[in-house]
Design a protein around this motif. Structure first.
Motif, PDB file in Angstrom:
ATOM      1  N   GLN A 377      34.988  25.787   9.330  1.00 30.85           N
ATOM      2  CA  GLN A 377      35.776  26.585   8.406  1.00 30.85           C
ATOM      3  C   GLN A 377      34.886  27.358   7.437  1.00 30.85           C
ATOM      4  O   GLN A 377      35.279  28.393   6.922  1.00 30.85           O
ATOM      5  CB  GLN A 377      36.746  25.686   7.640  1.00 30.85           C
ATOM      6  CG  GLN A 377      37.746  24.959   8.523  1.00 30.85           C
ATOM      7  CD  GLN A 377      38.634  25.914   9.282  1.00 30.85           C
ATOM      8  OE1 GLN A 377      39.015  26.963   8.770  1.00 30.85           O
ATOM      9  NE2 GLN A 377      38.955  25.576  10.517  1.00 30.85           N
ATOM     10  N   THR A 380      33.854  30.704   8.957  1.00 33.26           N
ATOM     11  CA  THR A 380      35.035  31.580   8.959  1.00 33.26           C
ATOM     12  C   THR A 380      35.326  32.094   7.560  1.00 33.26           C
ATOM     13  O   THR A 380      35.628  33.278   7.364  1.00 33.26           O
ATOM     14  CB  THR A 380      36.250  30.822   9.501  1.00 33.26           C
ATOM     15  OG1 THR A 380      35.974  30.349  10.814  1.00 33.26           O
ATOM     16  CG2 THR A 380      37.485  31.718   9.534  1.00 33.26           C
ATOM     17  N   ARG A 383      32.842  34.855   6.579  1.00 33.33           N
ATOM     18  CA  ARG A 383      33.147  36.137   7.237  1.00 33.33           C
ATOM     19  C   ARG A 383      34.374  36.801   6.602  1.00 33.33           C
ATOM     20  O   ARG A 383      34.420  38.018   6.434  1.00 33.33           O
ATOM     21  CB  ARG A 383      33.381  35.905   8.725  1.00 33.33           C
ATOM     22  CG  ARG A 383      32.117  35.541   9.492  1.00 33.33           C
ATOM     23  CD  ARG A 383      32.351  35.633  10.992  1.00 33.33           C
ATOM     24  NE  ARG A 383      31.121  35.383  11.722  1.00 33.33           N
ATOM     25  CZ  ARG A 383      30.789  34.186  12.218  1.00 33.33           C
ATOM     26  NH1 ARG A 383      31.601  33.148  12.059  1.00 33.33           N
ATOM     27  NH2 ARG A 383      29.658  34.029  12.872  1.00 33.33           N
ATOM     28  N   GLU A 384      35.375  36.006   6.261  1.00 37.76           N
ATOM     29  CA  GLU A 384      36.570  36.571   5.624  1.00 37.76           C
ATOM     30  C   GLU A 384      36.232  37.163   4.259  1.00 37.76           C
ATOM     31  O   GLU A 384      36.725  38.238   3.897  1.00 37.76           O
ATOM     32  CB  GLU A 384      37.639  35.488   5.480  1.00 37.76           C
ATOM     33  CG  GLU A 384      38.259  35.063   6.796  1.00 37.76           C
ATOM     34  CD  GLU A 384      39.226  33.911   6.626  1.00 37.76           C
ATOM     35  OE1 GLU A 384      39.273  33.347   5.509  1.00 37.76           O
ATOM     36  OE2 GLU A 384      39.935  33.570   7.603  1.00 37.76           O
TER      37      GLU A 384
END
Length: 416
Positions: A377, A380, A383-384
């Protein structure tokens, strides 16, 4: 009749007789929707009785030929009234039957007034059928009028045919107007429903985005601080036997880190409360807090080298972009603490250029294993965060061993 069983919305302030009349109309429409045969039967019986009463002798007052047989008058009266029961389901067929009876009535000279009942199926044709159906209706209505005008030319055409055609035309226009109003109302209702669906979808998307943001913040705050606390606890356990003073320093660092984590968690949870002012009093981390972050990581036992290239711009980055850089550095160092193994070291390089800001975080430890399903997570979330500011994030193993994370955020005044 409308097919909607709900009451029609009324404008605010409607009181008195108009409100009661509207309520009665709504109940009548709802009843007709549930039991349409009741209304059809009542209308048919009413006009059948009226036609038969006229057939008892009153038809002679307007007849062209009063000597028409009574059985024929009764038969025509029934043919003009009984089909009204099916006027809503099959208006064209009903009009055809009534037009045939009217042709016989006008051709024989009986000239029954019940012929004007053709207005009822004509209204329903205009209300529920395509516009071209009105042309076929004209083809059914016109022959009896022309036949009567030719057979009994006591009056001119403009007195015999034109007024009747105008009456039928007004009925057709009334049906078209009612149909247009119903279509407009149905369009408004459909638009309102679609807007409600879109609103619900937007609310769900906003809620999902907010849950993702909160989960990302929780992961960054709790994951990093727990990793630091774990490193401090391990170091303090080893130092307790040989150097009690270092163990006390580790415990003190654990307490400081725990309080910081608790403060950040309270700030995050405060966003969920209604009191937004209280939630905003504790500012988000910025680039100026990187030194404190790296100091805490060093205390946890990870050697970190921090380097800044070029001078920070005169106009600082937006708070959100600074928070993104901070969280990416925090997550990269947390992963190093958890995965790099003993003897690892990290390097953080912050580079300012006229077009962007770059953060490079590398470690010299072991390469982190690929995340298993349900994990990963942190990558992720990084990157978000980068994508929110049109940035890019690259991460992967180094050829010489270790792991690298490279973040690039464009400046607001630079071309996209």
């Amino acid at each position: 009749m409308t097919t909607d069983t709900e009451e029609t919305p009324r404008p605010p302030g409607t009181t008195g007789p108009s409100r009661h009349a509207q309520r009665l109309l709504d109940h009548t429409r709802a009843f007709d929707t549930r039991r349409p045969w009741v209304w059809d039967t009542a209308v048919t019986l009413l006009w059948t009785v009226a036609a038969l009463v006229d057939a008892a002798g009153g038809w002679r007052n307007t007849a062209r030929d009063p000597s028409v047989p009574a059985w024929l008058v009764v038969t025509l009266s029934l043919a003009l009234a009984v089909p009204l029961y099916w006027r809503r389901r099959h208006p064209t067929a009903v009009l055809a039957v009534m037009a045939g009876a009217t042709l016989v009535s006008d051709g024989s000279g009986a000239f029954l007034q019940a012929a004007y009942l053709q207005m009822l199926p004509l209204f329903h044709i205009a209300l529920s059928r395509p516009p071209r159906a009105l042309l076929w209706s004209l083809a059914l209505i016109a022959p009896p009028l022309v036949t009567d005008a030719i057979r009994f030319p006591s009056e001119s055409w403009d007195q015999r045919v034109v007024p009747t055609l105008w009456a039928y035309a007004l009925v057709a226009l009334l049906g078209i107007a009612v149909r247009s109003r119903k279509d407009h109302t149905a369009g408004l209702v459909d638009r309102a429903r679609r807007l409600e669906i879109e609103r619900d979808q937007e609310v769900r998307l906003a809620a999902a985005a907010e849950r993702t943001r909160i989960a990302r913040e929780m992961h960054d705050i709790i994951g990093h601080n727990l990793s630091v606390i774990t490193g401090l606890a391990d170091g303090g356990r080893y130092a307790a036997a040989r150097n009690p003073e270092r163990a006390a320093q580790a415990l003190e660092a654990i307490g400081t880190t725990s309080r910081q984590a608790l403060a950040e968690l309270r700030r995050l949870l405060g966003v969920l409360r209604d009191d937004e002012e209280d939630a905003a009093r504790d500012p988000q981390p910025t680039l100026a807090d990187l030194d404190t972050l790296i100091t805490g990581v060093r205390k946890a036992g990870l050697p970190v080298r921090f380097e800044t290239r070029d001078e920070p711009p005169a106009r600082p980055l937006p708070p959100g972009a600074q928070l993104t850089v901070y969280r990416v550095v925090q997550e990269a160092l947390t992963n190093t603490l958890k995965h790099a193994g003993p003897g690892a070291g990290a390097r953080v390089t912050l580079t300012y250029t006229p077009d962007d800001v770059r953060a490079d975080i590398t470690n010299t430890g072991e390469t982190a294993p690929p995340p298993t399903p349900g994990q990963g997570q942190g990558l992720t979330g990084m990157r978000e965060r980068a994508a929110l500011y049109d940035g890019t994030l690259e991460c992967g193993p180094l050829p010489t061993g270790g792991w690298a994370v490279r973040l690039r955020l464009p400046r607001e005044d630079s071309p996209s």
